[in-house]
Design a protein around this motif. Structure first.
Motif, PDB file in Angstrom:
ATOM      1  N   ASP A   1     -59.395 -49.669 -13.929  1.00 19.89           N
ATOM      2  CA  ASP A   1     -60.411 -50.348 -12.836  1.00 19.89           C
ATOM      3  C   ASP A   1     -61.272 -51.286 -13.655  1.00 19.89           C
ATOM      4  OD1 ASP A   1     -61.793 -48.574 -14.682  1.00 19.89           O
ATOM      5  OD2 ASP A   1     -62.899 -47.721 -12.902  1.00 19.89           O
ATOM      6  N   ALA A   2     -60.719 -51.721 -14.899  1.00 18.79           N
ATOM      7  CA  ALA A   2     -61.559 -52.864 -15.641  1.00 18.79           C
ATOM      8  C   ALA A   2     -60.868 -54.256 -15.041  1.00 18.79           C
ATOM      9  CB  ALA A   2     -61.257 -52.712 -17.144  1.00 18.79           C
ATOM     10  N   ASP A   3     -61.795 -55.296 -15.065  1.00 16.59           N
ATOM     11  CA  ASP A   3     -61.287 -56.219 -14.698  1.00 16.59           C
ATOM     12  C   ASP A   3     -60.464 -57.060 -16.093  1.00 16.59           C
ATOM     13  OD1 ASP A   3     -62.982 -57.275 -12.489  1.00 16.59           O
ATOM     14  OD2 ASP A   3     -64.667 -56.542 -13.779  1.00 16.59           O
ATOM     15  N   PHE A   4     -60.549 -56.882 -17.254  1.00 14.04           N
ATOM     16  CA  PHE A   4     -59.994 -57.435 -18.353  1.00 14.04           C
ATOM     17  C   PHE A   4     -59.790 -56.199 -19.302  1.00 14.04           C
ATOM     18  CE2 PHE A   4     -62.006 -60.686 -16.321  1.00 14.04           C
ATOM     19  CZ  PHE A   4     -60.992 -61.630 -15.989  1.00 14.04           C
ATOM     20  N   GLY A   5     -58.707 -56.384 -20.120  1.00 17.49           N
ATOM     21  CA  GLY A   5     -58.200 -55.366 -21.103  1.00 17.49           C
ATOM     22  C   GLY A   5     -57.862 -56.344 -22.467  1.00 17.49           C
ATOM     23  N   TYR A   6     -58.753 -55.525 -23.482  1.00 16.89           N
ATOM     24  CA  TYR A   6     -58.337 -56.253 -24.951  1.00 16.89           C
ATOM     25  C   TYR A   6     -57.758 -55.108 -25.653  1.00 16.89           C
ATOM     26  CZ  TYR A   6     -59.471 -58.327 -29.514  1.00 16.89           C
ATOM     27  OH  TYR A   6     -59.745 -59.027 -30.778  1.00 16.89           O
ATOM     28  N   VAL A   7     -56.298 -55.254 -25.756  1.00 14.26           N
ATOM     29  CA  VAL A   7     -55.565 -53.627 -26.255  1.00 14.26           C
ATOM     30  C   VAL A   7     -54.875 -54.099 -27.756  1.00 14.26           C
ATOM     31  CG1 VAL A   7     -54.074 -52.059 -25.600  1.00 14.26           C
ATOM     32  CG2 VAL A   7     -55.585 -53.045 -24.033  1.00 14.26           C
ATOM     33  N   GLY A   8     -54.915 -53.212 -28.393  1.00 13.07           N
ATOM     34  CA  GLY A   8     -54.203 -53.226 -29.873  1.00 13.07           C
ATOM     35  C   GLY A   8     -52.768 -53.078 -29.324  1.00 13.07           C
ATOM     36  N   GLY A   9     -52.013 -54.109 -29.721  1.00 14.16           N
ATOM     37  CA  GLY A   9     -50.493 -54.016 -29.578  1.00 14.16           C
ATOM     38  C   GLY A   9     -49.635 -53.701 -30.868  1.00 14.16           C
ATOM     39  N   ALA A  10     -50.160 -54.003 -31.914  1.00 12.84           N
ATOM     40  CA  ALA A  10     -49.357 -54.148 -33.121  1.00 12.84           C
ATOM     41  C   ALA A  10     -50.676 -54.303 -34.197  1.00 12.84           C
ATOM     42  CB  ALA A  10     -48.323 -54.933 -33.323  1.00 12.84           C
ATOM     43  N   PRO A  11     -50.225 -53.874 -35.388  1.00 18.17           N
ATOM     44  CA  PRO A  11     -51.316 -54.126 -36.507  1.00 18.17           C
ATOM     45  C   PRO A  11     -51.723 -55.584 -36.538  1.00 18.17           C
ATOM     46  CG  PRO A  11     -49.688 -52.598 -37.456  1.00 18.17           C
ATOM     47  CD  PRO A  11     -49.085 -53.382 -35.937  1.00 18.17           C
ATOM     48  N   GLY A  12     -52.990 -55.724 -36.251  1.00 20.92           N
ATOM     49  CA  GLY A  12     -53.629 -57.095 -36.289  1.00 20.92           C
ATOM     50  C   GLY A  12     -53.287 -57.988 -35.159  1.00 20.92           C
ATOM     51  N   LYS A  13     -52.522 -57.287 -34.036  1.00 17.77           N
ATOM     52  CA  LYS A  13     -52.348 -58.197 -33.268  1.00 17.77           C
ATOM     53  C   LYS A  13     -52.859 -57.466 -31.606  1.00 17.77           C
ATOM     54  CE  LYS A  13     -49.153 -60.849 -35.276  1.00 17.77           C
ATOM     55  NZ  LYS A  13     -49.339 -62.328 -35.437  1.00 17.77           N
ATOM     56  N   VAL A  14     -53.147 -58.362 -30.747  1.00 19.14           N
ATOM     57  CA  VAL A  14     -53.764 -57.908 -29.672  1.00 19.14           C
ATOM     58  C   VAL A  14     -53.058 -58.559 -28.409  1.00 19.14           C
ATOM     59  CG1 VAL A  14     -55.839 -58.122 -28.103  1.00 19.14           C
ATOM     60  CG2 VAL A  14     -55.921 -57.816 -30.636  1.00 19.14           C
ATOM     61  N   ASN A  15     -52.970 -57.526 -27.257  1.00 17.32           N
ATOM     62  CA  ASN A  15     -52.504 -57.928 -26.118  1.00 17.32           C
ATOM     63  C   ASN A  15     -53.546 -57.768 -24.959  1.00 17.32           C
ATOM     64  OD1 ASN A  15     -49.920 -57.371 -27.229  1.00 17.32           O
ATOM     65  ND2 ASN A  15     -49.585 -55.446 -26.243  1.00 17.32           N
ATOM     66  N   LEU A  16     -53.511 -58.676 -23.976  1.00 17.27           N
ATOM     67  CA  LEU A  16     -54.642 -59.122 -23.041  1.00 17.27           C
ATOM     68  C   LEU A  16     -54.279 -58.524 -21.643  1.00 17.27           C
ATOM     69  CD1 LEU A  16     -56.272 -62.669 -24.190  1.00 17.27           C
ATOM     70  CD2 LEU A  16     -56.797 -60.222 -24.726  1.00 17.27           C
ATOM     71  N   TYR A  17     -55.016 -58.095 -20.972  1.00 19.43           N
ATOM     72  CA  TYR A  17     -54.596 -57.674 -19.855  1.00 19.43           C
ATOM     73  C   TYR A  17     -55.616 -58.328 -18.590  1.00 19.43           C
ATOM     74  CZ  TYR A  17     -51.662 -54.006 -21.636  1.00 19.43           C
ATOM     75  OH  TYR A  17     -50.675 -53.069 -22.268  1.00 19.43           O
ATOM     76  N   VAL A  18     -55.149 -58.322 -17.164  1.00 16.76           N
ATOM     77  CA  VAL A  18     -55.835 -58.524 -16.247  1.00 16.76           C
ATOM     78  C   VAL A  18     -55.665 -57.285 -15.272  1.00 16.76           C
ATOM     79  CG1 VAL A  18     -56.226 -59.956 -13.839  1.00 16.76           C
ATOM     80  CG2 VAL A  18     -55.680 -60.967 -16.231  1.00 16.76           C
ATOM     81  N   GLY A  19     -56.792 -56.614 -15.168  1.00 18.14           N
ATOM     82  CA  GLY A  19     -56.458 -55.277 -14.737  1.00 18.14           C
ATOM     83  C   GLY A  19     -55.584 -54.416 -15.557  1.00 18.14           C
ATOM     84  N   LYS A  20     -54.391 -53.898 -14.946  1.00 19.33           N
ATOM     85  CA  LYS A  20     -53.545 -52.945 -15.727  1.00 19.33           C
ATOM     86  C   LYS A  20     -52.204 -53.785 -16.263  1.00 19.33           C
ATOM     87  CE  LYS A  20     -52.008 -50.131 -11.926  1.00 19.33           C
ATOM     88  NZ  LYS A  20     -51.589 -48.882 -11.490  1.00 19.33           N
ATOM     89  N   LYS A  21     -52.270 -55.326 -15.845  1.00 20.61           N
ATOM     90  CA  LYS A  21     -51.271 -56.018 -15.749  1.00 20.61           C
ATOM     91  C   LYS A  21     -51.232 -56.810 -17.329  1.00 20.61           C
ATOM     92  CE  LYS A  21     -48.839 -60.133 -13.710  1.00 20.61           C
ATOM     93  NZ  LYS A  21     -48.651 -60.895 -12.689  1.00 20.61           N
ATOM     94  N   PRO A  22     -50.469 -56.589 -18.171  1.00 24.41           N
ATOM     95  CA  PRO A  22     -50.442 -57.255 -19.497  1.00 24.41           C
ATOM     96  C   PRO A  22     -49.689 -58.862 -19.210  1.00 24.41           C
ATOM     97  CG  PRO A  22     -48.442 -56.155 -19.250  1.00 24.41           C
ATOM     98  CD  PRO A  22     -49.105 -55.785 -17.975  1.00 24.41           C
TER      99      PRO A  22
END
Length: 584
Positions: A534-555
């Motif tokens: 239910d968040a608008d945006f997501g900032y999620v660790g995907g690998a060491p030192g790497k980040v994946n960004l989401y809109v809702g639950k869509k990467p």
């Protein structure tokens, strides 16, 4: 306890069977135990030993450590041995996601294993499909085959299990049948509990954690009601916590509302306050929360005669009539913020922020003030036009129980002004501000999550500006109003793939002016896509030192270098048309 509705207006501890976690006993009338989780890398034995000893020194009674791989799980042997060599027998809990083989290795060295039913034998792919009853039963048999070896090893070693459901990581199978709901959380846990019971293993504990206090409260209440319906021998202990509560005052407020409301209902045998801070900072917050609940247990109880309060299993705001006190209150209006009349003009001319508005002064002469011991007078209001009511100062009962009692007696059309205390501090000094924050959040937040309250009044803190800001923070944490950016931030652990505390601070600095936007900052993918749905945006660790960004639950973007990821998040918010420049 749900069959005896009178106790929800007083303190009565749920009676759970005793389950041993090493030297610590949960349930069975034992005190509620405080636990935390290491933020250190599980493979760094020295760091884990140091952090564990610091936690124990601060009062932590159970320590959880992530074991994301078999290799990590194997290192628990050396952490356990190192603690024993230092004379520390604190129970260790291995936190397992995705890898049953890691659970099997960890169970050789620790006193308890936590498994997540959403990912122990399943992988989340967000696949939509329907199951026939036969197909569903086949899935349950598959789960039993995957889970049974761990159950047997735990029985052999006489260690405990936690069946720990997370709102953010329900399996696709559960999601397809029950949805992303509190009921789905309960059903997910019961599937694994049924395997334990089928094989005569009973040393397990439930948990129903979520980042949203309303969802979390609903899930625990549904769990307890279900366990009671299943029978007296389903009286297993429960671990209570708000996951991804965040940091600072917001994290403390969310925790006080979610954990505190359940403890006040007598639910909870061990707790963990999950803050995006050093783990040692969680312990005094938990201790203060328990001290507030202990005060509830010692307080007198309102008399209700034949009336009782029924706690809602799902949030529904109490239906009231809208009235005019210079501002509309009740009905479908937002929960309003009152301030003491002596502070009203000051706060109107010097607001602590443009969104922190003193909406009306608390004037006892303009409000119906009720004596909770005069039940006949309260019942007599049922035939009269609705007005704003509250409870008179000097009431000896805790606000949580007092306003529940009032709501059970009062005509539902009458709007209620909630108070966090019936004994205003006035000029008595600040006292323990953190404990006051916890108490105000517990009382008012719990009532708001019950659907009770059309306006609130905070008076535990002598600083009127601070009290006004805290009022809005409680309303936002309880899901009633939004006045600032909301963050869902996990507390960090050995799975975290970037510096969570520093990163969260950077994101808050860059986006804190985006009123109404919800941003999730997640250290790894365990709870990421689900918990931040239910968040608008997501900032999620995907690998060491790497980040994946989401809109809702869509990467939408993958493997962004950590140094570039905050700027990339800002660019994404702009691209989605939700950015605004800061007024400052």
């Amino acid at each position: 306890m749900f069959t005896d509705k009178t106790h929800f207006c007083s303190y009565k501890r749920r009676q759970a069977r005793e389950v041993a976690v090493g030297k610590v006993k949960l349930g069975g009338g034992n005190p509620v135990a405080i636990q935390s989780m290491l933020t250190s890398d599980t493979m760094d034995t020295t760091a884990c030993l140091k952090e564990t000893l610091e936690l124990v020194e601060s009062g932590c009674q159970i320590v959880r450590i992530t074991a994301p791989t078999v290799k990590d799980a194997s290192n628990l042997e050396f952490i356990r041995r190192g603690l024993n060599d230092r004379g520390c027998d604190v129970p260790l809990v291995a936190d397992i996601h995705f890898k049953p083989e890691a659970a099997m290795e960890a169970a050789r060295w620790v006193e308890k294993v936590r498994i997540n039913p959403g990912n122990f034998a399943d992988r989340k792919k967000f696949i939509i499909r329907s199951y026939t009853d036969e197909e569903y039963n086949q899935e349950l048999q598959r789960i039993e085959q995957a889970f049974l070896p761990l159950v047997e090893l735990c029985r052999k070693r006489k260690i405990a299990l936690r069946i720990g459901t997370n709102h953010g990581s329900l399996s696709d199978r559960i999601m397809n049948r029950f949805g992303d709901t509190p009921q789905g959380m309960v059903e997910s846990a019961l599937e694994y509990a049924a395997v334990c019971r089928k094989h005569d293993f009973h040393d397990f504990v439930f948990s129903m954690k979520a980042s949203n206090p309303r969802i979390m409260i609903s899930a625990y209440r549904k769990l307890i009601q279900t366990l009671e319906r299943l029978g007296e021998d389903w009286n297993y202990p429960v671990h209570v916590g708000v996951t991804e509560a965040g940091d600072g005052e917001d994290g403390r407020i969310k925790s006080a509302i979610g954990i505190g409301s359940l403890l006040a209902d007598g639910i909870g045998d061990t707790i963990r306050v999950s803050l995006t801070e050093k783990s040692v900072y969680e312990i005094p917050v938990a201790a203060k929360l328990l001290s507030v609940v202990d005060e509830l247990a010692q307080a007198p109880s309102p008399r209700l005669n034949s009336f009782s309060f029924s706690p809602p299993l799902e949030y529904n705001r109490r239906p009231t009539t809208k009235i005019d006190l210079g501002i509309a209150i009740g009905g479908d209006e937002p929960v309003r913020v009152a301030v003491p009349s002596s502070h009203y003009e000051y706060l109107k001319s010097r607001p602590p922020g443009k969104d922190f508005v003193a909406e009306f002064p608390y004037d006892p002469s303009a409000i119906v003030e009720l004596d909770l011991d005069d039940i006949d007078s309260i019942l007599a209001l049922r035939d009269k036009p609705a007005r704003l009511v509250t409870i008179k100062d000097g009431c000896p009962y805790p606000p949580l129980y007092a306003f529940r009692a009032l709501a059970s007696l009062l005509d539902p059309s009458w709007p209620i002004l909630l108070k966090d205390t019936f004994f205003p501090l006035r000029d008595q000094g600040l006292g323990d501000r953190e404990k006051n924050l916890i108490a105000s959040s517990l009382h008012l937040g719990s009532l708001l999550c019950d659907g009770i309250g059309d306006a609130i009044l905070l008076r535990r803190d002598p600083d009127p500006s601070y009290g006004l800001v805290l009022s809005y923070a409680i309303l936002q944490a309880a899901g009633n109003r939004t006045v600032k950016t909301e963050y869902v931030a996990c507390p960090s652990c050995g799975r975290t793939l970037f510096d969570l505390q520093t990163t969260t601070a950077r994101i808050k600095k860059a986006t804190g002016h985006l009123k109404g936007i919800k941003i999730a900052v997640m250290g790894c993918i365990v709870n990421g896509p689900g918990e931040m749905a239910d968040a608008d945006f997501g900032y999620v660790g995907g690998a060491p030192g790497k980040v994946n960004l989401y809109v809702g639950k869509k990467p939408v973007r993958f493997n962004i270098p950590e140094a570039e990821a905050v700027d990339a998040l800002i660019d994404l918010i702009k691209k989605e048309g939700k950015w605004m420049d800061s007024a400052s």
